[in-house]
Design an enzyme around this catalytic site. Structure first.
Site, short mmCIF file in Angstrom:
data_model
loop_
_atom_site.label_atom_id
_atom_site.label_comp_id
_atom_site.label_asym_id
_atom_site.label_seq_id
_atom_site.Cartn_x
_atom_site.Cartn_y
_atom_site.Cartn_z
N SER A 120 0.83 -1.20 0.00
CA SER A 120 0.00 0.00 0.00
C SER A 120 0.86 1.24 0.00
CB SER A 120 -0.90 -0.01 1.23
OG SER A 120 -0.10 -0.06 2.38
N HIS A 141 -4.10 -3.45 -4.65
CA HIS A 141 -4.16 -3.15 -3.22
C HIS A 141 -5.56 -3.33 -2.66
CE1 HIS A 141 -4.11 -0.04 0.20
NE2 HIS A 141 -3.69 -1.20 0.66
N GLU A 153 -7.44 -0.94 -5.21
CA GLU A 153 -6.68 0.04 -5.99
C GLU A 153 -5.73 -0.70 -6.94
OE1 GLU A 153 -5.82 3.89 -3.35
OE2 GLU A 153 -5.13 2.09 -2.39
N ASN A 177 -4.52 5.35 1.24
CA ASN A 177 -3.59 5.44 2.37
C ASN A 177 -2.94 6.80 2.49
OD1 ASN A 177 -4.08 3.01 3.34
ND2 ASN A 177 -2.20 2.04 2.68
N1 3HC Z 1 -15.19 -11.32 6.57
C1 3HC Z 1 -16.47 -11.40 6.20
N2 3HC Z 1 -17.42 -10.60 6.71
C2 3HC Z 1 -17.05 -9.71 7.65
C3 3HC Z 1 -15.71 -9.57 8.08
C4 3HC Z 1 -14.76 -10.43 7.50
N3 3HC Z 1 -13.47 -10.38 7.84
N4 3HC Z 1 -15.64 -8.58 8.99
C5 3HC Z 1 -16.88 -8.10 9.13
N5 3HC Z 1 -17.74 -8.78 8.32
C6 3HC Z 1 -19.15 -8.54 8.12
C7 3HC Z 1 -19.96 -8.95 9.33
O1 3HC Z 1 -20.29 -10.30 9.30
C8 3HC Z 1 -21.17 -8.06 9.21
O2 3HC Z 1 -22.05 -8.61 8.23
P1 3HC Z 1 -23.65 -8.36 8.29
O3 3HC Z 1 -23.85 -6.87 8.27
O4 3HC Z 1 -24.14 -9.02 7.07
O5 3HC Z 1 -24.08 -8.99 9.58
C9 3HC Z 1 -20.61 -6.77 8.63
O6 3HC Z 1 -19.36 -7.13 8.00
C10 3HC Z 1 -20.35 -5.72 9.67
O7 3HC Z 1 -19.52 -6.29 10.68
P2 3HC Z 1 -19.83 -6.20 12.25
O8 3HC Z 1 -21.31 -6.15 12.48
O9 3HC Z 1 -19.06 -7.28 12.92
O10 3HC Z 1 -19.12 -4.89 12.74
P3 3HC Z 1 -19.17 -3.42 12.20
O11 3HC Z 1 -20.51 -3.01 11.70
O12 3HC Z 1 -18.53 -2.65 13.29
O13 3HC Z 1 -18.20 -3.44 10.93
C11 3HC Z 1 -16.11 -3.22 9.89
C12 3HC Z 1 -16.89 -3.90 11.00
C13 3HC Z 1 -16.67 -3.64 8.53
C14 3HC Z 1 -14.66 -3.71 10.02
C15 3HC Z 1 -16.24 -1.67 10.06
O14 3HC Z 1 -15.92 -1.31 11.37
C16 3HC Z 1 -15.39 -0.88 9.10
O15 3HC Z 1 -15.74 -0.72 7.93
N6 3HC Z 1 -14.27 -0.35 9.61
C17 3HC Z 1 -13.34 0.46 8.79
C18 3HC Z 1 -12.48 -0.44 7.96
C19 3HC Z 1 -11.49 0.32 7.14
O16 3HC Z 1 -11.39 1.56 7.17
N7 3HC Z 1 -10.68 -0.42 6.37
C20 3HC Z 1 -9.62 0.14 5.58
C21 3HC Z 1 -8.35 -0.02 6.36
S1 3HC Z 1 -6.99 0.61 5.46
C22 3HC Z 1 -6.44 -0.68 4.58
O17 3HC Z 1 -6.90 -1.78 4.65
C23 3HC Z 1 -5.29 -0.40 3.71
C24 3HC Z 1 -4.03 -1.01 4.27
O18 3HC Z 1 -3.06 -0.93 3.27
C25 3HC Z 1 -3.51 -0.31 5.50
#
Ligand code: 3HC
Length: 278
Positions: A120, A141, A153, A177
């Site tokens: 990333s 990514h 990406e 990022n």
């Molecule tokens: N696999 C499959 N499904 C998943 C999952 C996974 N690993 N994690 C969560 N889910 C599903 C859940 O089952 C749930 O499904 P449903 O709505 O159908 O019941 C849904 O996603 C929402 O999960 P939760 O109810 O457990 O919890 P939240 O509503 O709090 O959501 C989250 C969790 C989706 C992680 C949310 O908090 C979120 O979007 N967070 C921000 C994530 C983010 O910003 N990611 C980018 C990070 S940067 C990056 O990755 C780049 C790297 O290079 C650094």
């Protein structure tokens, strides 16, 4: 147009499991490689559990879950990639480690195979130059959690051919990022300077900006070592002091408090509910 039917994933970590998950669910044959057999097995359990969540919420059927799992083959030997169309490197976010992994991978690939990297932050052009096929090399990514996030990406290096880019695009800029990590770093500065606590910073961003996770919670989720690496790349590469990694982030990484994966970061995850560590 090159058609991608089989995928290799190099590195059975957090991102590797998500990439294997979505590729297998999309009907592709997936080879998942890691040096450690136990890490591969743990990774497959994670994929199985996450597919299970999707079954529970009726996004996929139990049959689809079983089929997806059966498409994932665990590999401890890179020779297993000899007939793979595209191998996506998802090892630790560190240029030296990535270069080493790529140099081991290249001799095992068939001539036309493409290589993707899930980096990333590291320069695609520089990583491509360390392979025997810069024109067949591209940044792919994924965001974490991969099965949930809708963005992928695609990043070209200077030598990436159009055909490679189109093939990668048909298969489902480091912009995210560049915006996200300085925000997280700034949140850590706010904590460092005593302007807010872990809880107040995260609550403020959840309620005030409608982010699903607060920035410190997200930092723990990404991994503090990965956050630090990305900030260092931005700082070194863009030579702008605004990207200076917060000293508190450096301290957490030095302490080995890397976030969820080590059970401690800005929160302590060892109990039933996460407790702020500051
Ligand atoms: N696999 C499959 N499904 C998943 C999952 C996974 N690993 N994690 C969560 N889910 C599903 C859940 O089952 C749930 O499904 P449903 O709505 O159908 O019941 C849904 O996603 C929402 O999960 P939760 O109810 O457990 O919890 P939240 O509503 O709090 O959501 C989250 C969790 C989706 C992680 C949310 O908090 C979120 O979007 N967070 C921000 C994530 C983010 O910003 N990611 C980018 C990070 S940067 C990056 O990755 C780049 C790297 O290079 C650094």
């Amino acid at each position: 147009m090159v058609e991608i039917r089989s995928i290799g994933v190099m590195g059975a970590g957090q991102m590797g499991s998500g990439i294997a998950h979505v590729c297998a669910l999309a009907g592709l044959d997936v080879g998942l490689y890691d040096i450690a057999r136990d890490r591969l097995e743990a990774c497959l359990n994670v994929v199985s559990a996450n597919l299970g969540r999707q079954v529970a919420s009726k996004k996929i059927t139990e049959e689809q879950r079983r089929e997806a799992l059966s498409r994932i083959k665990l590999l401890t030997d890179l020779e297993g990639f000899s007939d793979t169309d595209l191998v996506i490197e998802a090892v630790t976010e560190n240029e030296t480690i990535k270069r080493k992994a790529l140099s081991q991978l290249c001799p095992e690939l068939k001539p036309g195979a493409m290589i993707g990297t899930n980096t990333s932050s590291v320069s695609i052009t520089r990583l491509a130059a360390s392979t025997d096929r810069p024109e067949r090399f591209i940044g792919i990514h994924f965001m974490n959690p991969v099965p949930v996030m809708q963005l992928v990406e695609l990043v070209r290096g200077i030598a990436t051919e159009d055909e490679t880019f189109e093939a990668a695009r048909n298969f489902p800029a480091f912009m995210v990022n560049r915006i996200l990590l300085p925000m997280i770093n700034e949140a850590i500065y706010v904590l460092y300077e005593g302007v807010g606590t872990v809880d107040s910073i995260d609550t403020a961003m959840r309620l005030g900006a409608n982010h699903p996770m607060g920035p410190l919670q997200l930092a723990d989720f990404i991994g503090l070592d990965t956050c630090l690496s990305i900030m260092q790349v931005l700082h070194d590469g863009l030579a702008d002091s605004k990207y200076r990694p917060c000293p508190l982030l450096v301290k957490y990484v030095e302490a080995g408090w890397l976030g969820r994966k080590t059970q401690r970061g800005f929160y302590d995850y060892r109990g039933a509910t996460p407790i702020p560590t500051r």
